[in-house]
Each structure stands twice: as structure tokens, then as C-alpha cells.
Design a protein around this motif. Sequence first.
Motif, PDB file in Angstrom:
ATOM      1  N   LEU A 139      -5.068 -73.146 -59.772  1.00  0.00           N
ATOM      2  CA  LEU A 139      -5.474 -71.812 -59.324  1.00  0.00           C
ATOM      3  C   LEU A 139      -4.261 -70.941 -59.018  1.00  0.00           C
ATOM      4  CD1 LEU A 139      -8.490 -72.713 -57.032  1.00  0.00           C
ATOM      5  CD2 LEU A 139      -8.563 -71.497 -59.219  1.00  0.00           C
ATOM      6  N   GLY A 140      -3.196 -71.561 -58.550  1.00  0.00           N
ATOM      7  CA  GLY A 140      -1.970 -70.816 -58.266  1.00  0.00           C
ATOM      8  C   GLY A 140      -1.350 -70.238 -59.531  1.00  0.00           C
ATOM      9  N   ARG A 141      -1.456 -70.973 -60.632  1.00  0.00           N
ATOM     10  CA  ARG A 141      -0.930 -70.476 -61.908  1.00  0.00           C
ATOM     11  C   ARG A 141      -1.828 -69.400 -62.505  1.00  0.00           C
ATOM     12  NH1 ARG A 141       0.389 -75.819 -62.134  1.00  0.00           N
ATOM     13  NH2 ARG A 141      -1.403 -76.435 -63.368  1.00  0.00           N
TER      14      ARG A 141
ATOM     15  N   LEU B 163      -7.446 -67.656 -50.252  1.00  0.00           N
ATOM     16  CA  LEU B 163      -7.128 -66.817 -51.400  1.00  0.00           C
ATOM     17  C   LEU B 163      -6.234 -65.677 -50.957  1.00  0.00           C
ATOM     18  CD1 LEU B 163     -10.672 -66.639 -53.014  1.00  0.00           C
ATOM     19  CD2 LEU B 163      -8.801 -68.197 -53.564  1.00  0.00           C
ATOM     20  N   ARG B 164      -5.279 -65.345 -51.798  1.00  0.00           N
ATOM     21  CA  ARG B 164      -4.323 -64.302 -51.465  1.00  0.00           C
ATOM     22  C   ARG B 164      -3.902 -63.612 -52.754  1.00  0.00           C
ATOM     23  NH1 ARG B 164       1.423 -66.222 -49.393  1.00  0.00           N
ATOM     24  NH2 ARG B 164       2.184 -65.608 -51.415  1.00  0.00           N
ATOM     25  N   CYS B 165      -3.563 -62.365 -52.640  1.00  0.00           N
ATOM     26  CA  CYS B 165      -3.081 -61.609 -53.791  1.00  0.00           C
ATOM     27  C   CYS B 165      -1.856 -60.815 -53.346  1.00  0.00           C
ATOM     28  CB  CYS B 165      -4.167 -60.674 -54.307  1.00  0.00           C
ATOM     29  SG  CYS B 165      -3.629 -59.682 -55.712  1.00  0.00           S
TER      30      CYS B 165
ATOM     31  N   SER C 160      -6.865 -52.729 -51.598  1.00  0.00           N
ATOM     32  CA  SER C 160      -7.994 -53.109 -50.774  1.00  0.00           C
ATOM     33  C   SER C 160      -8.796 -54.163 -51.510  1.00  0.00           C
ATOM     34  CB  SER C 160      -8.907 -51.916 -50.486  1.00  0.00           C
ATOM     35  OG  SER C 160      -8.209 -50.938 -49.762  1.00  0.00           O
ATOM     36  N   LEU C 161      -9.168 -55.214 -50.805  1.00  0.00           N
ATOM     37  CA  LEU C 161     -10.014 -56.260 -51.374  1.00  0.00           C
ATOM     38  C   LEU C 161     -11.257 -56.332 -50.541  1.00  0.00           C
ATOM     39  CD1 LEU C 161     -10.503 -58.646 -53.283  1.00  0.00           C
ATOM     40  CD2 LEU C 161      -9.321 -60.067 -51.606  1.00  0.00           C
ATOM     41  N   TRP C 162     -12.372 -56.193 -51.204  1.00  0.00           N
ATOM     42  CA  TRP C 162     -13.647 -56.286 -50.505  1.00  0.00           C
ATOM     43  C   TRP C 162     -14.458 -57.370 -51.197  1.00  0.00           C
ATOM     44  CZ3 TRP C 162     -18.773 -55.454 -51.958  1.00  0.00           C
ATOM     45  CH2 TRP C 162     -19.680 -55.440 -50.910  1.00  0.00           C
TER      46      TRP C 162
END
Length: 68
Positions: A12-14, A49-51, A65-67
Motif C-alpha cells: 500500500l505504501g508503494r 492512511l496519510r497523503c 482537504s480529505l473528506w
Amino acid sequence: MTGRDRRLLAGLGRDGRLAWHQLAQVAGTSAATARRRTERLLGSGEAALRCDVAGPLFERPVTVSLWA
């Protein structure tokens, strides 16, 4: 956290957009197990989870913004 869990998270990191069957191949398991383990890791707080946004690559200020 098991070795399989670490492989799931590394996959998932890739690429966080992998389909369950693709993630399962990376981790060496079935799609159902990949989905179940990933949901358990996220639900328990062991994984999050992070972006990240590469602000310096843009000429203007960046607001994200993440909703969900």
C-alpha cells in the motif's frame, strides 16, 4: 504485526490504489485475507492512511482537504 501485515502495508505504501487481488499477490495471500487484514489494521489503529503533498513543486500555495 505479522510479516504478511508488513508486506500488505509495504504494498500500500508503494501504491495505495492497488486492488485487493493485486495487494494479495504482493503479500502472498488471498484477496479476502488481504482485505480483512488491511481493514483490521486500519480499524485497530495499528495502521493509518496519510497523503503527503509536495508543496514546493507547485507555483501557488497548496491546500488539501480529505473528506471520507
